[in-house]
Scaffold this motif. Structure first.
Motif, mmCIF file in Angstrom:
data_model
loop_
_atom_site.group_PDB
_atom_site.id
_atom_site.type_symbol
_atom_site.label_atom_id
_atom_site.label_comp_id
_atom_site.label_asym_id
_atom_site.label_seq_id
_atom_site.Cartn_x
_atom_site.Cartn_y
_atom_site.Cartn_z
ATOM 1 N N VAL A 59 0.856 -1.185 0.000
ATOM 2 C CA VAL A 59 0.000 0.000 0.000
ATOM 3 C C VAL A 59 0.895 1.238 0.000
ATOM 4 N N TYR A 60 0.594 2.187 -0.914
ATOM 5 C CA TYR A 60 1.325 3.458 -1.010
ATOM 6 C C TYR A 60 0.391 4.576 -0.543
ATOM 7 N N ARG A 61 0.900 5.391 0.370
ATOM 8 C CA ARG A 61 0.094 6.473 0.957
ATOM 9 C C ARG A 61 0.346 7.778 0.199
ATOM 10 N N TYR A 62 -0.753 8.520 -0.029
ATOM 11 C CA TYR A 62 -0.696 9.825 -0.677
ATOM 12 C C TYR A 62 -1.447 10.836 0.188
ATOM 13 N N GLU A 63 -0.787 11.970 0.470
ATOM 14 C CA GLU A 63 -1.431 13.045 1.226
ATOM 15 C C GLU A 63 -2.305 13.865 0.281
ATOM 16 N N VAL A 64 -3.573 14.013 0.655
ATOM 17 C CA VAL A 64 -4.518 14.756 -0.186
ATOM 18 C C VAL A 64 -4.834 16.126 0.401
ATOM 19 N N ARG A 65 -4.106 16.553 1.416
ATOM 20 C CA ARG A 65 -4.256 17.918 1.918
ATOM 21 C C ARG A 65 -3.612 18.901 0.943
ATOM 22 N N VAL A 66 -3.958 20.188 1.120
ATOM 23 C CA VAL A 66 -3.364 21.232 0.272
ATOM 24 C C VAL A 66 -1.891 21.389 0.644
ATOM 25 N N GLN A 67 -1.048 21.337 -0.348
ATOM 26 C CA GLN A 67 0.387 21.442 -0.161
ATOM 27 C C GLN A 67 0.901 22.692 -0.882
ATOM 28 N N LYS A 68 2.040 23.187 -0.423
ATOM 29 C CA LYS A 68 2.640 24.396 -1.004
ATOM 30 C C LYS A 68 4.053 24.092 -1.459
ATOM 31 N N GLN A 69 4.370 24.615 -2.633
ATOM 32 C CA GLN A 69 5.716 24.479 -3.170
ATOM 33 C C GLN A 69 6.199 25.837 -3.661
ATOM 34 N N SER B 233 -5.732 24.715 -18.737
ATOM 35 C CA SER B 233 -5.852 24.309 -20.139
ATOM 36 C C SER B 233 -5.258 22.918 -20.376
ATOM 37 N N ASN B 234 -4.375 22.462 -19.466
ATOM 38 C CA ASN B 234 -3.840 21.100 -19.567
ATOM 39 C C ASN B 234 -4.877 20.136 -18.991
ATOM 40 N N GLU B 235 -5.466 19.368 -19.816
ATOM 41 C CA GLU B 235 -6.542 18.477 -19.378
ATOM 42 C C GLU B 235 -5.951 17.274 -18.639
ATOM 43 N N GLN B 236 -6.085 17.269 -17.339
ATOM 44 C CA GLN B 236 -5.638 16.181 -16.486
ATOM 45 C C GLN B 236 -6.503 16.183 -15.231
ATOM 46 N N ASP B 237 -6.745 14.997 -14.688
ATOM 47 C CA ASP B 237 -7.626 14.850 -13.525
ATOM 48 C C ASP B 237 -6.934 14.158 -12.372
ATOM 49 N N MET B 238 -5.611 14.331 -12.282
ATOM 50 C CA MET B 238 -4.858 13.676 -11.208
ATOM 51 C C MET B 238 -4.450 14.639 -10.104
ATOM 52 N N VAL B 239 -4.126 15.903 -10.451
ATOM 53 C CA VAL B 239 -3.681 16.905 -9.480
ATOM 54 C C VAL B 239 -4.569 18.127 -9.623
ATOM 55 N N ILE B 240 -5.016 18.666 -8.509
ATOM 56 C CA ILE B 240 -5.840 19.874 -8.495
ATOM 57 C C ILE B 240 -4.957 21.038 -8.052
ATOM 58 N N ILE C 92 7.333 32.397 -6.945
ATOM 59 C CA ILE C 92 5.955 31.920 -6.930
ATOM 60 C C ILE C 92 5.777 30.906 -5.807
ATOM 61 N N SER C 93 4.519 30.709 -5.445
ATOM 62 C CA SER C 93 4.104 29.652 -4.518
ATOM 63 C C SER C 93 2.906 28.959 -5.152
ATOM 64 N N VAL C 94 2.993 27.634 -5.272
ATOM 65 C CA VAL C 94 1.937 26.840 -5.892
ATOM 66 C C VAL C 94 1.225 26.044 -4.808
ATOM 67 N N LEU C 95 -0.102 26.182 -4.754
ATOM 68 C CA LEU C 95 -0.935 25.420 -3.825
ATOM 69 C C LEU C 95 -1.645 24.328 -4.620
ATOM 70 N N PHE C 96 -1.477 23.066 -4.198
ATOM 71 C CA PHE C 96 -2.004 21.938 -4.959
ATOM 72 C C PHE C 96 -2.291 20.778 -4.010
ATOM 73 N N HIS C 97 -2.983 19.770 -4.519
ATOM 74 C CA HIS C 97 -3.201 18.499 -3.813
ATOM 75 C C HIS C 97 -3.678 17.468 -4.807
#
Length: 368
Positions: A86-96, A179-186, A114-119
């Motif tokens: 099992v691989y764990r993924y954090e789905v909270r909002v993260q900052k880079q 515009s990049n159609e992807q449904d893995m990262v918000i 810049i600062s990018v907020l994603f999850h």
């Protein structure tokens, strides 16, 4: 001992009953429980696991299909076969945080922080694990944000970047990312903390803004000078009007009386003084160089018409810089009055009154 004795002893031993050493049921139950407990201790971490808050688990089937993209483990205790992972993924909002170097429309180098907020998208964590892997922030999020920033900055000149609103740039960056159609990262938000222009350009823009402020300051100075000129004009008209009103009251008797009062006050002061009085019987006891009681009877100055002593229209004056366009001032009511000519109620110009006064003086001198 001979052979006969051995045979006798063997027969005696064979006649006795043999003892059995097998486990009882209780012992077997205890052994089974111990074996089960040992197996549970060994297999517990391999079979049961806990997904923490803000996380999801992706199942990897080692012996069958590999990464399972159809479902994910949610928070709480879960179970699996010991040979699966099992691989764990954090789905909270993260900052880079990152620093992006790009080129403006004219080719100048622009640096932006810049600062990018994603999850990750929770239900598609299996797809993310299979397509990119746990290092998705470095492999996917960072390149996507950098590419969007560079594409947006490349549309503007440095002068436009200096004046454009950061919120507008952030909105355009988010549109480029979406515009990049992807449904893995918000991507929640891209924050532009700072946009750094070249040092020489910053200095040039600072000088330009300083000169603009100086030009505005000169406009205020010129406006203040115009208002000061208008104030002095009004004061001059007021003084002349005042003298035209009080001229009839300044009789020789009044001036003589005021001169006597001034001499008395001067004599009563404690300071050292010298009082010089006139020699004639009509001279005032004052320091005067002329015969004030024998002045000719001049006509009282006339009241001034403000319409004949207005300031010039600054908009119609010759330009200091001929090539610089200058807006014409709107036509006022006074300008219309001057264009139509003086009305019947207006007084004669000042030049006419001065000529009449000089003619009167000459006549009086001739009579004398």
């Amino acid at each position: 001992m001979n052979v006969a004795d051995d045979e006798v002893e063997a027969k005696a031993v064979a006649g006795k009953p043999r003892k059995r050493h097998g486990l009882s049921r209780t012992d077997k139950a205890i052994a089974y429980l111990m074996l089960l407990g040992f197996a549970s201790i060994v297999l517990w971490p391999l079979t049961f696991f806990i997904i923490g808050p803000g996380e999801v688990g992706v199942l990897f089937r080692t012996l069958t299909t590999g990464t399972d993209t159809s479902f994910v483990y949610t928070e709480g205790i879960n179970a699996k076969w010991p040979w699966n992972r099992v691989y764990r993924y954090e789905v909270r909002v993260q900052k880079q945080d990152d620093t992006v170097h790009g080129l403006a429309a004219d080719g100048l180098r622009i640096t932006s922080d810049i600062s990018v907020l994603f999850h990750p998208k929770a239900e598609n964590a299996g797809k993310l694990h299979k397509a990119i892997g746990p290092e998705y922030a470095e492999r996917f999020v960072r390149p996507t944000a950098i590419e969007a920033i560079r594409s947006v900055i490349g549309k503007y000149d440095p002068h436009e970047l200096y004046q454009v609103d950061l919120t507008r740039l952030e909105t355009e960056v988010m549109e480029a990312i979406d515009s990049n159609e992807q449904d893995m990262v918000i991507f929640e938000q891209v924050i532009l903390r700072r946009i750094q222009l070249p040092k020489e350009l910053n200095q040039a823009i600072s000088r330009k803004l300083t000169e603009e402020q100086n030009a505005l300051a000169y406009d205020y100075v010129l406006e203040q000078a115009r208002k000061e000129a208008e104030r002095k004009r009004i004061d001059a008209i007021g003084y002349q009007t005042f003298y035209s009103i009080v001229a009839d009251a300044l009789t020789p008797q009044l001036l003589t009386w005021r001169g006597i009062e001034a001499t008395v006050e001067l004599a009563q002061s404690n300071n050292s003084k010298i009082v010089i009085v006139g020699s004639g019987e009509d001279q005032l006891p004052l320091i005067l160089g002329s015969d004030i009681t024998k002045q000719p009877d001049l006509p009282a100055p006339a009241a001034v018409n403000p319409q004949h002593y207005r300031l010039p229209d600054f908009a119609t004056l010759p330009k200091l810089f001929p090539d610089t366009p200058q807006a014409q001032a709107p036509e006022t009511a006074d300008d219309k009055m001057d264009a139509d000519g003086p009305s019947a109620t207006d007084e004669p110009p000042m030049e006419t009154r001065v000529e009449e006064t000089e003619n009167t003086d000459n006549k009086q001198k001739n009579e004398n």
